[in-house]
Structure formats: structure tokens, C-alpha cells
Design a protein around this motif. Structure first.
Motif, PDB file in Angstrom:
ATOM      1  N   ALA A 248      39.663  32.768  37.848  1.00 21.40           N
ATOM      2  CA  ALA A 248      38.355  33.422  37.989  1.00 21.40           C
ATOM      3  C   ALA A 248      38.320  34.292  39.234  1.00 21.40           C
ATOM      4  O   ALA A 248      37.784  35.412  39.217  1.00 21.40           O
ATOM      5  CB  ALA A 248      37.248  32.364  38.049  1.00 21.40           C
ATOM      6  N   ALA A 249      38.917  33.781  40.330  1.00 24.07           N
ATOM      7  CA  ALA A 249      38.947  34.549  41.584  1.00 24.07           C
ATOM      8  C   ALA A 249      39.802  35.801  41.439  1.00 24.07           C
ATOM      9  O   ALA A 249      39.432  36.882  41.912  1.00 24.07           O
ATOM     10  CB  ALA A 249      39.467  33.673  42.711  1.00 24.07           C
ATOM     11  N   GLU A 250      40.947  35.672  40.772  1.00 23.19           N
ATOM     12  CA  GLU A 250      41.828  36.827  40.582  1.00 23.19           C
ATOM     13  C   GLU A 250      41.182  37.867  39.671  1.00 23.19           C
ATOM     14  O   GLU A 250      41.332  39.073  39.884  1.00 23.19           O
ATOM     15  CB  GLU A 250      43.162  36.375  39.988  1.00 23.19           C
ATOM     16  CG  GLU A 250      44.050  35.604  40.959  1.00 23.19           C
ATOM     17  CD  GLU A 250      44.438  36.434  42.163  1.00 23.19           C
ATOM     18  OE1 GLU A 250      44.602  37.662  42.022  1.00 23.19           O
ATOM     19  OE2 GLU A 250      44.563  35.857  43.264  1.00 23.19           O
ATOM     20  N   SER A 251      40.450  37.404  38.665  1.00 23.23           N
ATOM     21  CA  SER A 251      39.746  38.332  37.777  1.00 23.23           C
ATOM     22  C   SER A 251      38.693  39.113  38.565  1.00 23.23           C
ATOM     23  O   SER A 251      38.559  40.341  38.400  1.00 23.23           O
ATOM     24  CB  SER A 251      39.092  37.564  36.636  1.00 23.23           C
ATOM     25  OG  SER A 251      38.312  38.426  35.827  1.00 23.23           O
ATOM     26  N   ARG A 252      37.944  38.412  39.406  1.00 26.27           N
ATOM     27  CA  ARG A 252      36.929  39.072  40.228  1.00 26.27           C
ATOM     28  C   ARG A 252      37.572  40.077  41.183  1.00 26.27           C
ATOM     29  O   ARG A 252      37.058  41.184  41.379  1.00 26.27           O
ATOM     30  CB  ARG A 252      36.151  38.022  41.019  1.00 26.27           C
ATOM     31  CG  ARG A 252      35.000  38.597  41.849  1.00 26.27           C
ATOM     32  CD  ARG A 252      34.158  37.489  42.459  1.00 26.27           C
ATOM     33  NE  ARG A 252      34.941  36.643  43.365  1.00 26.27           N
ATOM     34  CZ  ARG A 252      35.218  35.384  43.164  1.00 26.27           C
ATOM     35  NH1 ARG A 252      34.807  34.767  42.066  1.00 26.27           N
ATOM     36  NH2 ARG A 252      35.923  34.698  44.057  1.00 26.27           N
ATOM     37  N   ARG A 253      38.715  39.703  41.719  1.00 25.01           N
ATOM     38  CA  ARG A 253      39.426  40.597  42.645  1.00 25.01           C
ATOM     39  C   ARG A 253      39.881  41.877  41.933  1.00 25.01           C
ATOM     40  O   ARG A 253      39.735  42.971  42.459  1.00 25.01           O
ATOM     41  CB  ARG A 253      40.637  39.860  43.227  1.00 25.01           C
ATOM     42  CG  ARG A 253      41.505  40.694  44.153  1.00 25.01           C
ATOM     43  CD  ARG A 253      42.630  39.843  44.720  1.00 25.01           C
ATOM     44  NE  ARG A 253      43.518  40.622  45.563  1.00 25.01           N
ATOM     45  CZ  ARG A 253      44.514  40.102  46.278  1.00 25.01           C
ATOM     46  NH1 ARG A 253      44.729  38.799  46.258  1.00 25.01           N
ATOM     47  NH2 ARG A 253      45.289  40.877  47.011  1.00 25.01           N
ATOM     48  N   ARG A 254      40.440  41.725  40.713  1.00 21.37           N
ATOM     49  CA  ARG A 254      40.889  42.900  39.966  1.00 21.37           C
ATOM     50  C   ARG A 254      39.716  43.802  39.590  1.00 21.37           C
ATOM     51  O   ARG A 254      39.827  45.035  39.649  1.00 21.37           O
ATOM     52  CB  ARG A 254      41.638  42.460  38.706  1.00 21.37           C
ATOM     53  CG  ARG A 254      43.015  41.860  38.972  1.00 21.37           C
ATOM     54  CD  ARG A 254      43.794  41.738  37.672  1.00 21.37           C
ATOM     55  NE  ARG A 254      43.124  40.858  36.715  1.00 21.37           N
ATOM     56  CZ  ARG A 254      43.325  39.544  36.639  1.00 21.37           C
ATOM     57  NH1 ARG A 254      44.170  38.961  37.471  1.00 21.37           N
ATOM     58  NH2 ARG A 254      42.696  38.821  35.739  1.00 21.37           N
ATOM     59  N   GLN A 255      38.600  43.203  39.201  1.00 20.77           N
ATOM     60  CA  GLN A 255      37.422  43.990  38.831  1.00 20.77           C
ATOM     61  C   GLN A 255      36.893  44.797  40.016  1.00 20.77           C
ATOM     62  O   GLN A 255      36.501  45.953  39.864  1.00 20.77           O
ATOM     63  CB  GLN A 255      36.337  43.067  38.285  1.00 20.77           C
ATOM     64  CG  GLN A 255      36.644  42.463  36.937  1.00 20.77           C
ATOM     65  CD  GLN A 255      35.618  41.420  36.515  1.00 20.77           C
ATOM     66  OE1 GLN A 255      34.582  41.246  37.148  1.00 20.77           O
ATOM     67  NE2 GLN A 255      35.908  40.709  35.428  1.00 20.77           N
TER      68      GLN A 255
END
Length: 291
Positions: A248-255
Motif C-alpha cells: 500500500a505504501a509503495e502504491s501511494r509512493r508511485r502515485q
């Protein structure tokens, strides 16, 4: 009067960051932020290779020879430091809080600006504008900005990046350099960011902490939202839970990174570890190479 401990803190930061500016970062700043444009400097006799579009026909007629206009870069600029001081900025699992790193980044950028004869201003925000300091030049002004960064107690703990960007569009009319320093744990500011980036040279400095992307294997832990105060209990001893948290954190970072790319905003990510200068210098060197 500045409290004695705060004065010492400001003085230590000045000494440390001034050394960084003089020895490492000052040249990167100068190269990265070229002037807003060019201005007329003088006329001189035409030389082979000069652009004929720069010929000054009036002067040439008077002097009975061919003269060209010479232009030089307009160096003086305005740098606006926009700093998020909401509740999430008081978090840090390493050596420093995010807000401490923000102060160091601001000090480096501000001293670099005044060294290049640029003006620098400060805007502190949460979900409202907490403080605005108009741009000025000089060391004393930079020390005042650092003092405000450390001393300001925010009235709110929430974040509204869009409101801060909207405010700056009303007060900064001339094209400037905007350095937005935040963890960007907010939504709904996409359109305002694009609008600001069309008018100003905008750089996003994203503050992050390792504990926001990885949970330690320590069993049951309480996770508290620094802005809302909401607390949830998770089983950090579960590999499935840790993996879901990281994804979830990596997804938020990519977004977030994709948002900056689409908006045409420069982006550098800085962790709350011991060295914030290396990623900052690397970012500006990459920027210079693309220029």
C-alpha cells in the motif's frame, strides 16, 4: 527575544548548512535555476558568427558600421519555500523528525538563494496558511525564516496542499521558484499543482520515513494517524499484514511520483536519515544534465 536554546539551534544549523552551500550545493543551485530570461546589456561591433537578428540598425546607421545588441541572463529571482507543518511532519523514526529535515532543506535552499543574490520567502501551511513571510534578501532574513520554521506552533494538524498552492497563486504574481516541502499525504491538489507548475518553476521535496513503508516484526502494534488522531491495532507479526502494508505504501509512493511527473514538477524524495544533502545534490545534477 529568541529563547537561548532556539538561538543555539538556529546558529548550529546556519554553520552546518552554510558549509554545505559553500562547498557542495551552491554551484548546483546556480546551475539549476538559471535566470527568468535575458535583458539588454550593451551594443558592440559585429563579429563573424553573430546572429544577424541582433543587429541594432539605428546604432549601426549612426556609427557607419554594423553593431549588435548583447544580452545577458537576468539572474535575480524569487524563491518561495512552501513548508508543510501539519501533524504528520512531527514524525520520525530515524535521527530526525520530518520537520527537522524540512528546516535543513530550507536553510540550504535559502542560503544558496541569497548567495546568488535571489530573494527568498516562506509560507508555512497545514490545512490553512499558518504564516507568510514576504521574499527578501540577506543573511538576517534567512535566519528569520529559520527561526519561524522552528518556532511556529501550528493552529491545525490537518493538511490541505491545494489551499496552500491556491494562496501562493494570489500573492506571487511574477514567475518564481516554488519549493514545496511536504510528505504529500494528502489528496485533491492535482489540478492546483498543475496550474501552479504552468506559472512557476516548481520542485516537490517529498519527506519520508522508513517506518511509513515497512512494519517491523514486533507483534501487535498501534498505528496512530498524526493528523486525525485515529488509532488502529495491527498484527505486525503477520507476514501477510507487513506485506500488505508495504504494498500500500509503495502504491501511494508511485502515485505521488506519477502525479509530479504529469504536472511537470521536479521531484526529490528525502528520508529522515542522517544525510539529506546527497539526494538533493543528485536531483539538481540530474536536472542540470537535462537542461
Amino acid at each position: 527575544m529568541i529563547p537561548k536554546e532556539l538561538f543555539k539551534k538556529i546558529r548550529r544549523l546556519e554553520i552546518r548548512t552554510k558549509g554545505v552551500v559553500d562547498n557542495v550545493f551552491g554551484g548546483e543551485y546556480h546551475s539549476a535555476f538559471k535566470g527568468r530570461g535575458i535583458e539588454f546589456a550593451e551594443v558592440r561591433p559585429y563579429q563573424v558568427g553573430d546572429d544577424i537578428r541582433n543587429i541594432d540598425w539605428n546604432v549601426s546607421a549612426r556609427m557607419d558600421d554594423t553593431y549588435v545588441k548583447v544580452y545577458e541572463e537576468e539572474r535575480e529571482q524569487t524563491v518561495m519555500l512552501m513548508v508543510d507543518i501539519s501533524g504528520s511532519e512531527d514524525f520520525g523514526s530515524q535521527e530526525k523528525l520530518k520537520r527537522d529535515v524540512a528546516a535543513e532543506v530550507c536553510a540550504v535552499m535559502a542560503f544558496s538563494a541569497v548567495q546568488n543574490n535571489d530573494k527568498v520567502g516562506l509560507l508555512l501551511f497545514t490545512d490553512e496558511v499558518e504564516k507568510f513571510v514576504p521574499p527578501k534578501k540577506g543573511r538576517r532574513h534567512v535566519l528569520r525564516l529559520i527561526r519561524d520554521l522552528y518556532a511556529k506552533e501550528p493552529a491545525s494538524r490537518d493538511t490541505d496542499i491545494g489551499e496552500a498552492l491556491r494562496y501562493v497563486t494570489h500573492i506571487v504574481r511574477r514567475r518564481s521558484i516554488l519549493i514545496v516541502i511536504s510528505d504529500f499525504l494528502d489528496k485533491g491538489y492535482d489540478s492546483m499543482l498543475r496550474a501552479v507548475a504552468r506559472r512557476h518553476d516548481t520542485v516537490a521535496v517529498e519527506l519520508a520515513d522508513p517506518r511509513e513503508t515497512e512494519l517491523p516484526d514486533v507483534g501487535l502494534v498501534d498505528l496512530t494517524d498524526a493528523e486525525t488522531g485515529e488509532t488502529v491495532t495491527v498484527d505486525a507479526g503477520s507476514e501477510k499484514v507487513r506485506r500488505a502494508f508495504q504494498e500500500a505504501a509503495e502504491s501511494r509512493r508511485r502515485q505521488t511520483a506519477d502525479l509530479f511527473r504529469r504536472a511537470g514538477v521536479g521531484h526529490v524524495r528525502i528520508d529522515t536519515g542522517p544525510d539529506f544533502i546527497e539526494p538533493l545534490v543528485a536531483f539538481f545534477r540530474r536536472r542540470n544534465e537535462r537542461a
